[in-house]
Design an enzyme around this catalytic site. Sequence first.
Site, PDB file in Angstrom:
ATOM      1  N   TYR A   1      30.230  46.483  41.123  1.00 43.03           N
ATOM      2  CA  TYR A   1      30.565  45.096  41.391  1.00 43.03           C
ATOM      3  C   TYR A   1      29.274  44.285  41.986  1.00 43.03           C
ATOM      4  CZ  TYR A   1      33.836  41.262  42.562  1.00 43.03           C
ATOM      5  OH  TYR A   1      34.569  40.169  42.722  1.00 43.03           O
TER       6      TYR A   1
ATOM      7  N   TYR B   1      46.156  44.320  43.025  1.00 39.14           N
ATOM      8  CA  TYR B   1      44.653  44.576  43.605  1.00 39.14           C
ATOM      9  C   TYR B   1      44.705  44.971  45.192  1.00 39.14           C
ATOM     10  CZ  TYR B   1      42.763  40.227  45.772  1.00 39.14           C
ATOM     11  OH  TYR B   1      42.722  39.294  46.512  1.00 39.14           O
TER      12      TYR B   1
ATOM     13  N   GLU C   1      29.094  43.810  31.221  1.00 35.10           N
ATOM     14  CA  GLU C   1      28.599  44.586  31.961  1.00 35.10           C
ATOM     15  C   GLU C   1      27.642  45.609  31.196  1.00 35.10           C
ATOM     16  OE1 GLU C   1      31.056  46.934  34.656  1.00 35.10           O
ATOM     17  OE2 GLU C   1      32.607  45.610  34.717  1.00 35.10           O
TER      18      GLU C   1
ATOM     19  N   LYS D   1      42.722  47.274  34.589  1.00 36.89           N
ATOM     20  CA  LYS D   1      41.254  47.719  34.079  1.00 36.89           C
ATOM     21  C   LYS D   1      41.330  48.882  33.125  1.00 36.89           C
ATOM     22  CE  LYS D   1      39.110  44.975  36.925  1.00 36.89           C
ATOM     23  NZ  LYS D   1      37.808  43.956  36.283  1.00 36.89           N
TER      24      LYS D   1
ATOM     25  N   HIS E   1      28.865  36.522  40.090  1.00 33.23           N
ATOM     26  CA  HIS E   1      30.398  36.787  39.762  1.00 33.23           C
ATOM     27  C   HIS E   1      31.370  36.896  40.945  1.00 33.23           C
ATOM     28  CE1 HIS E   1      33.717  38.612  37.373  1.00 33.23           C
ATOM     29  NE2 HIS E   1      33.605  39.447  38.415  1.00 33.23           N
TER      30      HIS E   1
HETATM   31 MN    MN Z   1      34.259  45.567  35.920  1.00 37.32          MN
END
Ligand code: MN
Length: 440
Positions: A144, A259, A216, A268, A149
């Site tokens: 992360y 989450y 990413e 995910k 972000h």
């Molecule tokens: Mn991700």
Amino acid sequence: MFAPARPVLLGHEDRASHEKDTMSQDATLDPTLSSWVASANAADTDFPIQNLPFGRFQRDGALRIGVAIGDQILDLQAAGLIDHQDMRRVLSLSTADRRALRASLSAGLAEGSAQQAVWEAALVAQSEVRMALPCDIGDYTDFYVGVHHATAVGKLFRPDNPLLPNYKWVPIGYHGRASTVNVSGHSFKRPMGQLKAPDADAPHLGPTQRLDLELELGIIMGRGNAQGEAIGIDAAEDHIFGFTLFNDWSARDVQAWEYQPLGPFLAKNFASTMSPWMVTLDALAPFRKAFAHPADDPQPLPYLSSEANSQQGAIDIALEVYLQTAQMRADGVAPERIGQSNFADAAYWTAAQLVTHHTVNGCAMNPGDLLGSGTLSGTTREQAGSLLEMTLGGKEAITLGNGESRTFLRDGDTIILKGYCQREGFRRIGLGECAATVIG
Ligand code: MN
């Protein structure tokens, strides 16, 4: 307090200047070098002779190891450079052996090489074959590191407290699943999940209504480490084989409900997409940059800090997100760019820091393990690496050139990630494409 042992190699300053010398003397990076493969000399190719990324392609039902050169692939076994088709063995090469292989490739593919007569028969057109994942992926961890972000997303959930206090001390990550990582070019079904509107009493099962992309980079591990043995920061890059583009598709409504307290789960792991070519750190060497946390921020703990990491830990990789809707495809309209950012600007931690942190507790890494960077967004909505940020959590749709609009993805939408590096005095290189389409 636990202080991990740091390898004593060269003094920090010696090491940094040594690496700079290595780079400037590396003949494979010479911008004047051209190839007898004509397409590799085109100004806009992602794969000039200075790049030489590794991947796998399918031929006669088997996977073969190749290196991209222009619009062609050099079959490494057919060229006599390897005697197997085991990418794990290539990933496990020492840094010196990997560089020696790169030097052989560069010399043999260079204009005027005597290898041309033999290696021409080892070329296959990229348009003639299907690419596979560049390696068998063992374990997959998603980090992360995109601080803008993390701040933007944090603001949507916690306006007063966007960045949690651990963020600037610990490279945050979670363990994902390798089983649903696909190579570029696939389609996947819109996932089902538990959805709960904020005002609903109970969740229901249904197809996600907030399907998103995440821009990413994938970091592919080379040589592994034994369980119990940490990889020190100065050794970390010897364990990194290369970089790919990586799209960590996310179901935001599923994510919001599931989450807490343990982090991402089914939001995910229904699909991820990876570009087919692993661009090595050797090819990325000219695009390294100094790395530092802002002076007002906590500085990395000693195990995450080194002179070499400060001097050249960051990598200047320009990143782009393109969208092509089903309507655009039907009308012959090219994909439209909806976001662009840069790895060096977006990342709060370097690749070396991720490897070192991941193993500081003794966790074993293996060749082919995948580290996702996390969403790499800049500071503005135009620089966002997810629709969540581009649309402020789905509140403000983006409008496309043909008049269509999007908050989140619709069936038939294709997302394409691209990445490239350029710097005065060096040849531009690219990471290729990472594309996939959502279907209903
Ligand atoms: Mn991700």
